[in-house]
Design an enzyme around this catalytic site. Structure first.
Site, PDB file in Angstrom:
ATOM      1  CB  SER A 126      75.833  30.770  49.941  1.00  0.00           C
ATOM      2  OG  SER A 126      77.128  31.320  49.935  1.00  0.00           O
ATOM      3  CE1 TYR A 151      74.306  33.499  55.350  1.00  0.00           C
ATOM      4  CE2 TYR A 151      76.343  32.977  54.203  1.00  0.00           C
ATOM      5  CZ  TYR A 151      75.014  33.346  54.178  1.00  0.00           C
ATOM      6  OH  TYR A 151      74.400  33.545  52.961  1.00  0.00           O
ATOM      7  CE  LYS A 155      72.168  31.107  53.286  1.00  0.00           C
ATOM      8  NZ  LYS A 155      70.753  31.454  53.120  1.00  0.00           N
TER       9      LYS A 155
HETATM   10  P1  NAD Z   1      68.937  40.746  52.872  1.00  0.00           P
HETATM   11  O1  NAD Z   1      69.277  40.831  54.314  1.00  0.00           O
HETATM   12  O2  NAD Z   1      68.903  42.001  52.086  1.00  0.00           O
HETATM   13  O3  NAD Z   1      67.521  40.009  52.680  1.00  0.00           O
HETATM   14  C1  NAD Z   1      67.028  39.070  53.592  1.00  0.00           C
HETATM   15  C2  NAD Z   1      65.613  39.511  53.963  1.00  0.00           C
HETATM   16  O4  NAD Z   1      65.021  38.578  54.843  1.00  0.00           O
HETATM   17  C3  NAD Z   1      65.591  40.861  54.666  1.00  0.00           C
HETATM   18  O5  NAD Z   1      64.663  41.683  54.017  1.00  0.00           O
HETATM   19  C4  NAD Z   1      65.156  40.533  56.092  1.00  0.00           C
HETATM   20  O6  NAD Z   1      64.384  41.588  56.655  1.00  0.00           O
HETATM   21  C5  NAD Z   1      64.350  39.268  55.884  1.00  0.00           C
HETATM   22  N1  NAD Z   1      64.320  38.330  57.017  1.00  0.00           N
HETATM   23  C6  NAD Z   1      65.361  37.804  57.714  1.00  0.00           C
HETATM   24  N2  NAD Z   1      64.917  36.952  58.642  1.00  0.00           N
HETATM   25  C7  NAD Z   1      63.565  36.930  58.547  1.00  0.00           C
HETATM   26  C8  NAD Z   1      62.530  36.224  59.220  1.00  0.00           C
HETATM   27  N3  NAD Z   1      62.782  35.389  60.222  1.00  0.00           N
HETATM   28  N4  NAD Z   1      61.253  36.445  58.840  1.00  0.00           N
HETATM   29  C9  NAD Z   1      60.955  37.300  57.828  1.00  0.00           C
HETATM   30  N5  NAD Z   1      61.891  37.995  57.149  1.00  0.00           N
HETATM   31  C10 NAD Z   1      63.175  37.805  57.512  1.00  0.00           C
HETATM   32  O7  NAD Z   1      69.932  39.691  52.218  1.00  0.00           O
HETATM   33  P2  NAD Z   1      70.171  39.307  50.685  1.00  0.00           P
HETATM   34  O8  NAD Z   1      71.529  39.704  50.347  1.00  0.00           O
HETATM   35  O9  NAD Z   1      69.036  39.735  49.875  1.00  0.00           O
HETATM   36  O10 NAD Z   1      70.171  37.716  50.826  1.00  0.00           O
HETATM   37  C11 NAD Z   1      69.023  36.953  50.561  1.00  0.00           C
HETATM   38  C12 NAD Z   1      69.344  35.494  50.771  1.00  0.00           C
HETATM   39  O11 NAD Z   1      70.414  35.122  49.912  1.00  0.00           O
HETATM   40  C13 NAD Z   1      69.792  35.118  52.176  1.00  0.00           C
HETATM   41  O12 NAD Z   1      69.271  33.847  52.488  1.00  0.00           O
HETATM   42  C14 NAD Z   1      71.296  35.054  52.050  1.00  0.00           C
HETATM   43  O13 NAD Z   1      71.857  34.202  53.013  1.00  0.00           O
HETATM   44  C15 NAD Z   1      71.451  34.510  50.660  1.00  0.00           C
HETATM   45  N6  NAD Z   1      72.738  34.831  50.034  1.00  0.00           N
HETATM   46  C16 NAD Z   1      73.150  36.129  49.961  1.00  0.00           C
HETATM   47  C17 NAD Z   1      74.370  36.437  49.367  1.00  0.00           C
HETATM   48  C18 NAD Z   1      74.874  37.859  49.329  1.00  0.00           C
HETATM   49  O14 NAD Z   1      76.087  38.042  49.148  1.00  0.00           O
HETATM   50  N7  NAD Z   1      74.041  38.874  49.452  1.00  0.00           N
HETATM   51  C19 NAD Z   1      75.158  35.403  48.830  1.00  0.00           C
HETATM   52  C20 NAD Z   1      74.704  34.093  48.900  1.00  0.00           C
HETATM   53  C21 NAD Z   1      73.481  33.824  49.514  1.00  0.00           C
HETATM   54  C1  WQD Z   2      85.151  39.424  48.437  1.00  0.00           C
HETATM   55  C2  WQD Z   2      86.663  39.513  48.291  1.00  0.00           C
HETATM   56  C3  WQD Z   2      87.858  39.512  50.380  1.00  0.00           C
HETATM   57  C4  WQD Z   2      86.362  43.342  51.822  1.00  0.00           C
HETATM   58  C5  WQD Z   2      80.870  36.481  51.465  1.00  0.00           C
HETATM   59  C6  WQD Z   2      80.313  35.270  52.158  1.00  0.00           C
HETATM   60  C7  WQD Z   2      79.651  34.370  51.172  1.00  0.00           C
HETATM   61  C8  WQD Z   2      78.621  35.134  50.332  1.00  0.00           C
HETATM   62  C9  WQD Z   2      79.178  36.400  49.761  1.00  0.00           C
HETATM   63  C10 WQD Z   2      76.491  34.865  51.405  1.00  0.00           C
HETATM   64  C11 WQD Z   2      87.392  38.593  49.257  1.00  0.00           C
HETATM   65  C12 WQD Z   2      88.043  40.817  49.645  1.00  0.00           C
HETATM   66  C13 WQD Z   2      86.585  42.229  51.044  1.00  0.00           C
HETATM   67  C14 WQD Z   2      87.436  44.246  52.057  1.00  0.00           C
HETATM   68  C15 WQD Z   2      88.856  42.868  50.695  1.00  0.00           C
HETATM   69  N1  WQD Z   2      77.505  35.542  51.122  1.00  0.00           N
HETATM   70  N2  WQD Z   2      87.816  42.003  50.493  1.00  0.00           N
HETATM   71  N3  WQD Z   2      88.632  43.979  51.462  1.00  0.00           N
HETATM   72  O1  WQD Z   2      84.031  36.709  51.422  1.00  0.00           O
HETATM   73  O2  WQD Z   2      83.684  36.142  48.981  1.00  0.00           O
HETATM   74  O3  WQD Z   2      81.804  36.034  50.513  1.00  0.00           O
HETATM   75  O4  WQD Z   2      79.809  37.159  50.782  1.00  0.00           O
HETATM   76  O5  WQD Z   2      76.280  33.707  51.222  1.00  0.00           O
HETATM   77  O6  WQD Z   2      79.057  33.367  51.889  1.00  0.00           O
HETATM   78  O7  WQD Z   2      81.368  34.571  52.781  1.00  0.00           O
HETATM   79  O8  WQD Z   2      82.684  38.232  49.899  1.00  0.00           O
HETATM   80  O9  WQD Z   2      82.558  40.628  49.508  1.00  0.00           O
HETATM   81  O10 WQD Z   2      83.328  39.820  51.777  1.00  0.00           O
HETATM   82  O11 WQD Z   2      84.803  39.542  49.802  1.00  0.00           O
HETATM   83  O12 WQD Z   2      89.960  42.694  50.210  1.00  0.00           O
HETATM   84  O13 WQD Z   2      87.290  45.262  52.770  1.00  0.00           O
HETATM   85  O14 WQD Z   2      87.054  40.847  48.647  1.00  0.00           O
HETATM   86  O15 WQD Z   2      89.065  39.102  50.949  1.00  0.00           O
HETATM   87  O16 WQD Z   2      88.504  38.110  48.567  1.00  0.00           O
HETATM   88  P1  WQD Z   2      83.192  36.733  50.241  1.00  0.00           P
HETATM   89  P2  WQD Z   2      83.301  39.629  50.291  1.00  0.00           P
END
Ligand code: NAD
Ligand code: WQD
Length: 330
Positions: A126, A151, A155
């Site tokens: 991330s 969190y 990562k």
């Molecule tokens: P998500 O929660 O939809 O998907 C994660 C999946 O992993 C889920 O289906 C959950 O059931 C499964 N899971 C969790 N722990 C497990 C375990 N111990 N064993 C088996 N399954 C397990 O989340 P997502 O948004 O699809 O995110 C996927 C990955 O991407 C994560 O590692 C997350 O940290 C990373 N990521 C997400 C975002 C975002 O904004 N969505 C941004 C950056 C990174």
């Molecule tokens: C986006 C923008 C808020 C909600 C997070 C994690 C990051 C990654 C993605 C996994 C920001 C603003 C939000 C609201 C708002 N995940 N906001 N009102 O914070 O960029 O990132 O998710 O890895 O690690 O930190 O994403 O969608 O929460 O926010 O004004 O009710 O929207 O301040 O500027 P963020 P977000």
């Protein structure tokens, strides 16, 4: 048969990646304990692709159970590791829970891969690994600064773990994934209350919430609200295919940013959503949110040159699909 084991494959990004893998003649195998999603995403993928996908309801921190999957499937070519908890807010309350699942599952997966001589892993990292950046757009060689949350720390630690292992791996540093597949059949089914901007906008538009609170309008940005790099989840899913092809061909370890390169403000995001979907979104300006980074967006030079990947879909398409998902999800 190019078998790829996908942990967390039933989740939001995982399910979209299963579709892209199938489109590119990979054969995905899902491992997911469904702790934060629903089996409906797997059914949705099967409907989109017309193929059935092997699914193991297994916790990735359970080494014996994961080992059994590798034994049963045999000849796994590589893995994509999505399985993790992802709520920043929850990680502040329960840091240990995040540490043990997010780092534990990667450690176990690497052990099992080693036992079975599986060489390649793509890891869901991330942009949060950069902390509060000094230089924008941000490049992959920027230093990791202090993580803004437990969190984010998981990562950073996972990337360090990958650097230390013999297994070849690519960390993809996602910026802000939004939107859904155009079918409206798969999407984010996280059980927790969403804290992310786009689900909050769609829930407000549909009437589940009263109002979007914009977290601060006194930042040093074009309109005073924070800037983020919102990337369509289908483009993000495609980056995993490119990364797999890359690691198999070049046999290297690396990390790539996966974003669009554009910094979009919170107010711009709301207004684009309103315009594309022809609907008003109730919003107000509130105080800043603790731990928010003022602005972050990606320098994509490396992913464009090396992975030959680029974001093809617009933020308008992403906002339109996000609205379809909100209306259609069951
Ligand atoms: P998500 O929660 O939809 O998907 C994660 C999946 O992993 C889920 O289906 C959950 O059931 C499964 N899971 C969790 N722990 C497990 C375990 N111990 N064993 C088996 N399954 C397990 O989340 P997502 O948004 O699809 O995110 C996927 C990955 O991407 C994560 O590692 C997350 O940290 C990373 N990521 C997400 C975002 C975002 O904004 N969505 C941004 C950056 C990174
Ligand atoms: C986006 C923008 C808020 C909600 C997070 C994690 C990051 C990654 C993605 C996994 C920001 C603003 C939000 C609201 C708002 N995940 N906001 N009102 O914070 O960029 O990132 O998710 O890895 O690690 O930190 O994403 O969608 O929460 O926010 O004004 O009710 O929207 O301040 O500027 P963020 P977000």
């Amino acid at each position: 048969m190019k078998k790829i084991l996908v942990t967390g494959g039933a989740g939001y990004i995982g399910s979209h990646t299963l579709v892209e893998l199938s489109l590119h003649n990979f054969y995905p195998i899902i491992v997911d304990n469904l702790c934060n999603t629903s089996i409906k995403n797997i059914k949705g993928v099967e409907k989109i692709t017309g193929k059935s996908i092997p699914f193991y309801n297994v916790d990735c921190t359970n080494e014996k159970a994961l080992n059994n999957v590798f034994e049963k499937e045999k000849n796994i070519l590589g893995t994509i590791h999505f399985a993790a908890y992802k709520s920043v807010e929850e990680s502040v309350k329960y840091p240990h829970k995040y540490h043990s699942n997010n780092i534990g599952s990667l450690q176990v997966l690497l052990n099992v891969m080693k036992n079975h001589h599986v060489e390649n892993i793509i890891f869901s990292s991330s942009c949060t690994v950069y902390g509060n950046p000094d230089v924008l757009p941000i490049c992959e060689n920027a230093p990791f600064k202090k993580a803004e949350s437990p969190y984010g720390k998981t990562k950073q630690l996972c990337e360090e773990l990958l650097n230390k292992t013999d297994i070849l791996g690519i960390s993809l540093r996602y910026f802000n994934p939004i939107g859904s597949h155009e079918s409206g059949l798969i999407g984010d089914r996280s059980s927790d209350n969403p804290n992310n901007l786009v689900p909050i906008i769609t829930e407000t538009a549909i009437g589940k919430r009263e109002i979007v609170t914009v977290f601060g309008d006194d930042y040093d940005t074009k309109d005073g609200t924070c800037l983020r790099d919102y990337i369509h989840v289908v483009d993000l899913a495609n980056a995993h295919v490119k990364a797999l092809q890359y690691v198999m061909k070049n046999k290297v370890k690396s990390a790539f940013n996966i974003g669009t390169g554009n910094g979009v403000s919170v107010l711009e995001a709301i207004h684009i959503f309103e315009k594309v979907n022809n609907i008003k979104v109730n919003y107000k300006i509130g105080p800043r949110r603790d731990g928010d980074v003022e602005q972050i967006y990606s320098d994509n030079t490396l992913s464009t040159n090396e992975l030959e990947w680029e974001a093809k879909r617009t933020i308008e398409e992403a906002m339109s699909s996000a609205w379809l998902w909100e209306q259609q999800k069951q």
